[in-house]
Scaffold this active site. Structure first.
Site, PDB file in Angstrom:
ATOM      1  N   GLU A  63       0.838  -1.199   0.000  1.00  0.00           N
ATOM      2  CA  GLU A  63       0.000   0.000   0.000  1.00  0.00           C
ATOM      3  C   GLU A  63       0.875   1.251   0.000  1.00  0.00           C
ATOM      4  OE1 GLU A  63      -3.262   2.113   3.012  1.00  0.00           O
ATOM      5  OE2 GLU A  63      -1.866   0.582   3.752  1.00  0.00           O
ATOM      6  N   LYS A  81      -9.551   2.559  -2.652  1.00  0.00           N
ATOM      7  CA  LYS A  81      -9.987   2.052  -1.346  1.00  0.00           C
ATOM      8  C   LYS A  81     -11.368   2.590  -1.004  1.00  0.00           C
ATOM      9  CE  LYS A  81      -8.366   1.634   3.439  1.00  0.00           C
ATOM     10  NZ  LYS A  81      -7.301   2.018   4.393  1.00  0.00           N
ATOM     11  N   CYS A  93      -5.187  -2.400   2.926  1.00  0.00           N
ATOM     12  CA  CYS A  93      -5.005  -2.234   4.365  1.00  0.00           C
ATOM     13  C   CYS A  93      -6.132  -2.921   5.150  1.00  0.00           C
ATOM     14  CB  CYS A  93      -4.891  -0.750   4.721  1.00  0.00           C
ATOM     15  SG  CYS A  93      -4.314  -0.438   6.401  1.00  0.00           S
TER      16      CYS A  93
END
Length: 381
Positions: A120, A184, A248
């Protein structure tokens, strides 16, 4: 069991068995005090034992299934763990050193991988605005003869030209084309955005710099590419393989991950930066969540973490390989691809919703049921 009920079914079973043991212990205790015990709670004990046996038999059948033993399609995925210190990660003076680290580790994979995965926010800059670094990345993808999946912020603007960021994962092809991008969707509160920013918590934006600049992406989006190893294995040529990316802590949300599977993903990838946690148990706990997501959807996982734990998990929760924390390492593994879908992938948290409904009905029943009259003693005048 988790491929039907999700992680909530496992939690239910753990609580049920522990309550059964507690009731059994309370039933046994009067013997040691020389008292006559109350009635044995055989209904609870029988239910707990039955659920445990059913879960054991089902899991044994799944793990011994011939389809699992005879996986037909595999791809080789390489993951890069650069171990970039949080103190210098976004320091512009360390930018070139960071990219040299990625260059060196990616080169260690050679041309074995069908897909190379970086963590990430791997690039210490906004990828779309750095032409020079874009050319470097294209050259590295061409050298690896495989697309590179990397995390990088994306800059966008509101209609009034105010800027905002997306926490994105780019799939960069060997020809320099961006094959896809996932933004995300489930952001970290107080880390990537401020809840109730426009009303109750308006003052936090001025107190803490760097919070609240991100916006959510549109939702679970699958990416695809054509694995080079399938070109040599199949005379008819290669077909694209679809996969999902969880960024994440998105991987801790079962319903979000299962939507990737429902949308046709044949394997899953998660990229993260757990350097914030330091030498704690949090990276191991975060990695354990990936095991659950693999089992729930019967899809293999590849995980790239900045400081670890990186690794690979097969569709049935078996850990293929992991890396230690806080070291630089590039590793690769063959993981199976699957097009089969589990009950949980299709229907989600039906079990959890059913438990909530049953509990609500029981509460209503106990509230509205006819109460027995209270007997009062009559004293003589």
């Amino acid at each position: 069991m988790a491929d039907h009920t999700g992680v909530y079914g496992i939690s239910f079973l753990i609580v049920l068995v522990n309550v059964a043991f507690a009731e059994l212990f309370m039933w046994i205790m009067p013997f040691f005090r020389g008292c006559h015990p109350v009635k044995l709670p055989w209904e609870l004990l029988t239910t707990a034992a039955t659920c445990m046996l059913l879960a054991w038999f089902y899991s044994s059948a799944v793990l011994s299934d011939s389809d699992r033993q005879n996986q037909k399609t595999f791809i080789t995925v390489g993951v890069v763990q650069p171990n970039i210190d949080q103190a210098v990660k976004w320091d512009a003076s360390f930018r070139d050193e960071t990219m040299r680290t990625f260059d060196r580790l990616t080169a260690q994979l050679g041309t074995r991988a069908d897909l190379v995965v970086w963590p990430e926010a791997a690039t210490p800059f906004i990828l779309e605005r750095e032409k020079e670094y874009q050319l470097q990345l294209i050259a590295w993808a061409e050298r690896a003869q495989a697309p590179i999946l990397l995390g990088s912020p994306a800059l966008r603007f509101y209609p009034d030209r105010r800027p905002y960021l997306l926490n994105s994962a780019y799939l960069l092809g060997t020809d320099g084309m961006v094959l896809g991008r996932y933004d995300k969707h489930h952001l970290v509160p107080f880390g990537e955005y401020i809840p109730l920013k426009s009303s109750l918590l308006f003052f936090l934006d001025k107190l803490v710099e760097g919070i609240g600049d991100f916006e959510s992406g549109p939702g679970p989006t699958t990416l695809s590419f054509s694995p080079k190893s399938w070109n040599t294995e199949r005379s008819s040529g290669s077909r694209p393989v679809k996969f999902g990316v969880a960024i994440c802590y998105e991987v801790i949300f079962p319903d979000l991950v299962r939507q990737f599977a429902a949308n046709g993903a044949e394997f899953l990838v998660t990229i993260t930066n757990d350097g914030w946690f330091g030498p704690s148990s949090a990276p191991a706990q975060h990695f354990a969540m990936v095991v659950f997501r693999a089992v729930e959807n019967h899809l293999a996982f590849a995980r790239a973490a900045n400081t670890g734990i990186s690794g690979f998990i097969d569709p049935f929760g078996q850990i293929i390989d992991t890396t230690p924390l806080f070291i630089e390492q590039a590793s690769y593994a063959m993981i199976p691809t699957r097009q089969a879908r589990t009950f949980y992938s299709y229907y989600g948290d039906v079990f959890a919703h059913a438990c909530v409904i049953i509990c609500a009905l029981l509460c209503l029943f106990s509230y509205f049921r006819t109460k027995e009259p209270v007997m009062t003693a009559i004293t003589p005048a």
